[in-house]
Structure formats: structure tokens, C-alpha cells
Design a protein around this motif. Structure first.
Motif, PDB file in Angstrom:
ATOM      1  N   UNK A   1     -28.074 -18.447 -10.758  1.00  0.00           N
ATOM      2  CA  UNK A   1     -27.186 -18.910  -9.914  1.00  0.00           C
ATOM      3  C   UNK A   1     -27.983 -18.832  -8.445  1.00  0.00           C
ATOM      4  N   UNK A   2     -27.718 -19.906  -7.617  1.00  0.00           N
ATOM      5  CA  UNK A   2     -28.507 -19.816  -6.212  1.00  0.00           C
ATOM      6  C   UNK A   2     -27.936 -19.004  -5.501  1.00  0.00           C
ATOM      7  N   UNK A   3     -28.587 -18.260  -4.899  1.00  0.00           N
ATOM      8  CA  UNK A   3     -28.304 -17.067  -3.922  1.00  0.00           C
ATOM      9  C   UNK A   3     -27.233 -17.671  -2.880  1.00  0.00           C
ATOM     10  N   UNK A   4     -26.207 -16.754  -2.823  1.00  0.00           N
ATOM     11  CA  UNK A   4     -25.129 -17.415  -1.773  1.00  0.00           C
ATOM     12  C   UNK A   4     -24.226 -18.084  -2.266  1.00  0.00           C
TER      13      UNK A   4
ATOM     14  N   UNK B   1     -15.615 -18.414  -6.778  1.00  0.00           N
ATOM     15  CA  UNK B   1     -14.322 -17.513  -6.954  1.00  0.00           C
ATOM     16  C   UNK B   1     -13.630 -17.331  -8.167  1.00  0.00           C
ATOM     17  N   UNK B   2     -13.586 -18.384  -9.043  1.00  0.00           N
ATOM     18  CA  UNK B   2     -13.249 -18.390 -10.128  1.00  0.00           C
ATOM     19  C   UNK B   2     -13.930 -17.625 -11.332  1.00  0.00           C
ATOM     20  N   UNK B   3     -15.172 -17.687 -11.186  1.00  0.00           N
ATOM     21  CA  UNK B   3     -16.013 -17.101 -12.104  1.00  0.00           C
ATOM     22  C   UNK B   3     -15.842 -15.570 -11.755  1.00  0.00           C
TER      23      UNK B   3
ATOM     24  N   UNK C   1     -14.595 -18.639 -17.696  1.00  0.00           N
ATOM     25  CA  UNK C   1     -15.037 -17.658 -18.543  1.00  0.00           C
ATOM     26  C   UNK C   1     -15.578 -18.261 -19.997  1.00  0.00           C
ATOM     27  N   UNK C   2     -15.108 -19.538 -20.372  1.00  0.00           N
ATOM     28  CA  UNK C   2     -15.467 -20.312 -21.326  1.00  0.00           C
ATOM     29  C   UNK C   2     -16.972 -20.826 -21.227  1.00  0.00           C
ATOM     30  N   UNK C   3     -17.282 -20.937 -19.964  1.00  0.00           N
ATOM     31  CA  UNK C   3     -18.697 -21.216 -19.359  1.00  0.00           C
ATOM     32  C   UNK C   3     -19.801 -20.449 -19.426  1.00  0.00           C
ATOM     33  N   UNK C   4     -19.317 -18.869 -19.542  1.00  0.00           N
ATOM     34  CA  UNK C   4     -20.172 -17.951 -19.563  1.00  0.00           C
ATOM     35  C   UNK C   4     -20.436 -17.089 -20.781  1.00  0.00           C
TER      36      UNK C   4
END
Length: 725
Positions: A667-670, A674-676, A704-707
Motif C-alpha cells: 500500500x502506498x504510504x499515506x 477506511x473500510x479495510x 476483508x475478502x480482498x485481504x
């Protein structure tokens, strides 16, 4: 446990689950799809056709010349009607202008239908079915929060039908998901895995879910083209409710192979499987009148045809080179991504030198339709925005005249309703002026008699008859062709029931038309005021809408009808009688809308042989097979299952789901989702599956299903209370 303590999951093979899992998608074969410039186009870069084809000049002169002549005659008659007292007033001139605009719309539909009627009288034949195919075709079914029982039944039925032709090796099948609901997503994956197991490893059935449904259906197709399109000569684009017979599929592929200039070949989908009153009216009208209208459109369009977004085959490289859609400047509803992308793609591929044609007499192409007036209004609101958005594209550089005409026709189709409504309002105002406003005596200077604003009643009655005749003529022409076709006539219950069905369809359409006019006028007004529609999933199943929702949707239409009726009666009895069809439709809006979506009324007419189509009396094999498969699929209950519980209960499914997720970088910093973050915090804090299921909201479930890490954490939770099925 803290968030940072979540362990990373081991690969699926290390955990001992699904080591032989076949990839859900084939190896990528990228194909560039540059964004097109609508402001500039160099005609020298356009492809030169291999075959020289003459434009259908005579057909276009007949259609457009005839429509222009009829409009001129109707406009002159209207002018004479209102100017019987001398020079017309400003309000009368406004009435004439509105009449000309609306009359031109129905005049063009009339002349196009006459052309289609004349063509179909000759009984055009189709080329023989192909014995071999050399090109590879990808069959694409985009889905968006659909019921998997039906969509995967359709895929399975079509796959079997194409294999039965002996040419199935040339086709690969793709379910391209843009679903945004967790339960729908996992149901799709379960249905896909089950179907792939049944069909075996040689089925070439694939599934892909996009993390973000960027640019909706157009973006879904573009994602496939840019990542896998290079492996396929053609792609056959479906909708979630599409059904094509095996013969139809191979004939479309053969037609594309046989024509090196073809960019898009569109079939004419017929509506099937509809049982509510409203849907049966649409189904009957599409079957009896649709071929006349579509054949006329196909004949005058020639190689400059249109595309309706589904049940059509497309040359993949031509599409990639010329159909990259730009975002329009500004905000929705007129800016942003192109909503009604199909018309634009047809115009752009034609601009690049490829043909866009239609096979309106090709059998075996089917679709379904919304079950009620309210469901149609939801879909129509999106179509209205998309068509009005074309006002920003109709002037694009390099487009052919016919492409601009298709845009203009689509725009006019949605402006017609507010124009009809304004015409009624102006008519009421003129009647009110005649009844209550003191005339301006001797307005033109010295005269022996005062000038009263009035109409020529005889000419007005003749003009009304002409308008109704032109409006209803396409239906009459379709009826004549159906009566002349012995097979169709008998399948519709015989000549008597066929004529009765047409009269019933005209009556029901007349009652529905005023409500549809007001709804569409409201949609257009909202779009012009800057309101965006979004993109809601379409309700496809038969069944009634709750009474409370119907009352809430139509209470203002009923009130408008009551006010218009009282006002018209107070002004003049003749005005009330003239407006009575519109007033009746509006006053009865609530019961009409309720009846339109009622299954019982539709089935009652069906049992009496009314509004019956040949496809109902003798259902196509593909429809019977899809129906049987859908019933079998529904017993599995995939669409009712909770996604989290399904993954928790089935380690193999969880592993397969993780394998189907795309590989993403850090994930790019910054950049925080919010959902994740919320999903992560809730899953870490949850001690049981019940707690996690209760705490996670819809967007958090999708996150959640993406992680993979969160999925691994979910799998280690205790079940808690017994899972629901």
C-alpha cells in the motif's frame, strides 16, 4: 491480539489445500486500448474497407425523406388548425413548434417501420450454418450483483449448446464480475468452481472479479480486452440475462469470419420467460412489432449500424484500437465516464473504418426484461442520463452521419416525453385563454369584427387521426406480418387471439403511457438539473413490488391526474374528453403500476392464450435447458448463503478464493482505506465468527475478502452460534 500481530498466511500449497487448483483465468495476452480523442480525428488514419459497399441511399431517402415530408405536412396542418382566426398567437406558435418536434419523432419511426415491413415481406434468408471455424472467440458475460442460479445456468446451457454444434473448441467462456456485494461475490466463485468441476478441465471456463468496478460495464469489458484480448480474434458480449442458442453463436462467429470489414455484428434479442402483466406486454410487443422496426433500422443503417451492448460479436483488435472511451470533462450527469457506452463504441469503431451491421432475422438470440413499470423506470433513468450525455459526443470529430443520427434518435427519444407533456400544458393554457381571458379586439388595427383565438375542429380531428395512424402503424404492420406467417399465427393462438392480443397490448400501453411520460419527464428534468443516477442492480425476477413502495412512487402522478382532470372539466367538457386518456392513466397510476408487476394477471392472460408469443408455445431448447439448470442451481442455495460463513465452513473454498485474488503490491504510504482498517480492527477483536459477522458492515466485508491475511484470521475464529445455511 494487536493488528500488527496478524500473521501472514502461508501459500495454499503449504497449508495442504487445493494444490491442483487450476488458474481461474488463462495467461494474460495484453492488447493496447488507447483512449480516443473526440475533438480531433485524421480521416487519413481510418482503415480502408476490403470490400466496397454502397450506402443504402434509396432506403435513407425513403425513410428520412418520407419522415420529413410527413412532418412538413403535419406541421402545416397544425398551423392551419390554430390560425383559422387569422395570425396565430405566440402560445399557438409554441404549440405548433412542440407538435412538429413530437410528430417528427413518430414520423421517422413510421417510415422506418414501413421499410422494415417491405423488406420482411420478401422473407430474407440466412446463410447456411458453418461447418468449421478458424478464429477464436471469447464469450463474455459481465455480472454485477446478479443471482448466480440463473447466470451460471445460462452459461452452462449455452456452453452445452455450442459444444453440440461440434465447433465448441473455438470458444472460451468468461464470467467477468464487477459485483460489489460480498455474498454475491462468493456465490459467484462457488458457482464457478462447481460448474468448472462438472464441465471438466477442457471446458475453458474462466472467472475474474475486479477489485473496483471502474467505469462500470464499459470498464469491465475494457479490462478484459487490455489484459486477455490479444488471445482472441472476436468477443461475443452478453448480459447477465442473455441466452443464445448454439446455432446463433456459431452463425455470429461465421458471419464475422466471412466479413473482413465487420467490426460489430449485432443480433436482435427477443424477450422470453416473462410472466408479469407488464413484462408480457413488453415480450409480446418485442416479438410481433420488434422485427419490423429492427429490420427497417438495419436496412437504412447498412454498414453504419448501432450496437446495443449485448448479444453482439465484436472484432477484438478493432475494438481495442478504436473504442477506448475518454472521461468527459465536468461532473455527472453530463461529465465523467460514458454511461451509455454502446452507442459511442459503435460510432467510434465505425469512425475507424470498420462496419457495424445487424442480423435482425437471425434466430436464437434472447434476453429478459424488467418485471414491472417501476423496475423499468429505474433502468430507464440510467438510460436517459446516458442518452442525454450523448449531446456531448454527437459533435465528435470524424463521426459518420448515421452515427450522429443514432445519437440524435436516442436523445430525441427521451426529450419526446417532456415535449409531449409541454404540448398538453400549452393546450390547456390555450383552452383556458379561450374560456376565461377577454380577447384583444381589433388587435391587427381597424377591423369590422373582433378576433377570438380558436381552432378549426374539423382539421384538428383529421390531424388527430393522422397522428394516431402514424403512431399505431408499426404495430399494424407487425400484426400483418404475423398473420401472414402461418407458424407465428398458430403459435400465438390463431388469428383471433393474435388480433385480440394486439388490441389488448395497445390498450394497456395507452394506460401505461401517461405514467411513463411523466416519469421520463421527471428523469429528464432531474438530469438537466444536475442529478446523477448511479448504477443500481437490475431486478429481473417476476414478482410484485410492495404496495407501500408503489403508492410512494406514484402518489404525485395520481394527484397530477386529479388536478388536471378537475381543471380540464372546469374549462370545457371538450377539453376534458380530449385529455381523458392521459387523465385516466395518471389517476389510475397506482393500481396500474401494481397490476403491471402482478404475476397473477400475467398468468391469467397466458392461460387464455393472450399476449402469447411463439417462444412460449414452443420454448427454445436453450431456454428449457437454462430453466432446468437454474432450478437445480437454486436448490444449492448459493445466493442466500452468507459469504463469511461459507468461507469459514469450507477450507477448500477459502483457499480457492485466496488463489483467485489478484496479486497487489504494498500500500502506498499515506493512502488509507477506511473500510479495510475497520475490517481489520473488527476481525482482530472478534473472538468468534458470529461476532465478526455481526460487526462487519457491507463494505468492510468486501474489504476483508480482498485481504489474504484477514481471511486467514477469519478462518481461525471459533464458529460461535450455528451457522445459517
Amino acid at each position: 491480539m494487536r493488528i500488527d500481530d496478524i500473521p501472514r498466511p502461508a501459500p495454499a500449497e503449504a497449508r495442504g489445500s487445493a494444490p491442483d487448483f487450476a488458474p481461474a483465468m488463462p495467461p494474460e495476452a495484453p492488447l493496447p486500448m488507447p483512449v480516443q480523442d473526440l475533438a480531433r480525428f485524421d480521416r487519413g488514419t481510418a482503415r480502408r474497407p476490403v470490400r466496397r459497399r454502397r450506402a443504402p441511399v434509396a432506403a435513407r431517402l425513403f425513410v428520412f425523406g418520407g419522415a420529413l415530408a410527413l412532418t412538413a405536412y403535419g406541421g402545416w396542418q397544425m398551423y392551419e388548425t390554430v390560425s383559422v382566426s387569422g395570425s396565430p398567437t405566440l402560445l399557438q406558435l409554441v404549440l405548433v413548434a412542440l407538435f412538429v418536434l413530437t410528430f417528427s419523432w413518430i414520423a421517422l419511426a413510421f417510415t422506418s417501420a414501413v421499410l422494415g415491413f417491405l423488406v420482411l415481406l420478401r422473407r430474407p434468408s440466412l446463410p447456411p450454418a458453418p461447418e468449421r471455424l478458424s478464429a477464436r472467440t471469447a464469450i463474455l458475460m459481465p455480472v454485477y450483483n446478479e443471482a448466480t442460479a440463473r447466470t451460471f445456468a445460462g452459461i452452462e446451457a449455452m456452453h452445452e449448446a455450442v459444444e453440440a454444434t461440434g465447433l465448441g473448441a473455438q470458444f472460451d467462456w468468461f464470467v467477468l464480475s464487477d459485483s460489489t456485494q460480498a455474498d454475491a461475490w462468493i456465490a459467484e466463485e462457488r458457482a464457478f468452481l462447481s460448474l468448472r468441476d462438472r464441465l471438466g478441465p477442457g471446458a475453458r471456463l474462466y472467472y475474474r472479479h475486479r477489485p473496483k468496478n471502474h467505469h462500470r460495464k464499459a470498464g469491465n469489458i475494457a479490462d478484459f480486452v487490455t489484459r486477455w484480448g490479444g488471445a482472441y480474434d472476436h468477443m461475443l458480449v452478453l448480459d447477465a440475462d442473455s441466452l443464445l442458442s448454439g446455432d446463433c453463436v456459431v452463425r455470429l462467429a461465421a458471419a464475422m469470419e466471412a466479413d473482413p470489414d465487420a467490426g460489430i455484428i449485432q443480433s436482435l434479442p427477443l424477450i422470453i420467460n416473462r410472466n408479469t402483466l407488464f413484462a408480457r406486454v413488453q415480450q409480446f410487443a418485442a416479438r410481433i412489432y420488434g422485427p419490423v422496426i429492427a429490420t427497417g433500422l438495419s436496412h437504412w443503417s447498412g454498414r453504419d449500424g448501432n450496437y446495443w451492448g449485448h448479444n453482439a460479436i465484436i472484432r477484438t483488435r478493432a475494438f481495442a484500437e478504436s473504442c477506448g472511451l475518454p472521461d468527459l470533462p465536468g461532473r455527472p450527469p453530463f461529465g465523467g465516464h460514458v454511461l451509455s457506452h454502446d452507442f459511442v463504441e459503435a460510432a467510434l469503431i465505425r469512425r475507424a473504418g470498420w462496419d457495424v451491421t445487424m442480423l435482425p432475422t437471425l434466430p436464437g438470440s434472447y434476453e429478459e426484461s424488467p418485471p414491472s413499470l417501476i423496475d423499468v423506470a429505474v433502468r430507464d433513468r440510467r438510460w436517459a442520463q446516458g442518452n442525454l450525455q450523448h449531446s456531448r459526443i454527437i459533435g465528435a470529430a470524424g463521426l459518420h452521419f448515421a452515427s450522429r443520427q443514432h445519437f440524435a434518435t436516442g436523445i430525441a427519444g427521451y426529450l419526446a416525453s417532456p415535449f409531449w407533456l409541454l404540448q398538453l400544458v400549452v393546450g390547456i393554457a390555450l383552452a383556458l385563454q379561450t374560456a376565461y381571458v377577454k380577447p384583444e379586439y381589433f388587435a391587427q388595427g381597424l377591423a369590422l369584427y373582433p378576433v377570438f383565438p380558436r381552432f378549426d375542429p374539423v382539421r384538428a380531428l383529421q390531424l388527430f387521426g393522422l397522428t394516431m395512424g402514424i403512431l399505431l402503424a408499426p404495430k399494424g404492420l407487425g400484426l400483418i406480418l404475423a398473420l401472414l406467417d402461418t407458424q407465428v399465427r398458430r403459435a400465438c393462438g390463431g388469428a383471433g387471439r393474435l388480433v385480440a392480443s394486439c388490441l389488448l397490448e395497445i390498450l394497456l400501453s395507452a394506460l401505461l403511457a401517461p405514467v411513463a411520460m411523466v416519469i421520463q419527464s421527471g428523469s429528464v428534468a432531474g438530469i438537466l438539473l444536475g442529478r446523477d443516477t448511479g448504477w443500481n442492480p437490475q431486478r429481473r425476477d417476476d414478482g410484485s413490488i410492495p404496495w407501500r413502495a408503489i403508492v410512494a412512487r406514484h402518489r404525485w402522478h395520481t394527484l397530477l391526474g386529479l388536478v388536471a382532470g378537475v381543471a380540464a372539466f372546469a374549462i370545457a367538457t371538450s377539453l376534458f374528453l380530449w385529455m381523458s386518456p392521459t387523465i385516466l392513466g395518471l389517476v389510475l397510476a397506482i393500481p396500474i403500476s401494481w397490476a403491471s408487476g402482478h404475476l397473477g394477471f400475467g398468468l391469467a392472460l397466458k392461460s387464455r392464450g393472450l399476449l402469447t408469443t411463439p417462444e412460449e408455445r414452443d420454448p427454445p431448447d436453450i431456454a428449457l435447458r437454462a430453466g432446468a439448470l437454474a432450478a437445480r442451481n437454486a436448490q444449492a442455495g448459493l445466493d442466500e448463503a452468507d459469504a463469511l460463513r461459507a468461507l469459514h465452513a469450507d477450507a477448500g473454498l477459502a483457499a480457492a478464493h485466496a488463489r483467485m485474488l489478484p496479486q497487489v503490491g504494498p500500500r502506498p504510504r499515506g493512502r488509507i482505506d477506511p473500510d479495510h482498517i475497520l475490517a481489520q480492527a473488527k476481525v482482530v477483536e472478534a473472538e468468534t465468527l458470529d461476532e465478526a459477522a455481526a460487526w462487519l458492515g457491507p463494505k468492510e466485508r468486501v474489504a476483508l475478502l480482498h485481504d489474504r491475511a484477514l481471511l486467514d484470521r477469519l478462518a481461525r475464529l471459533g464458529p460461535g452460534a450455528p451457522a445459517r445455511s
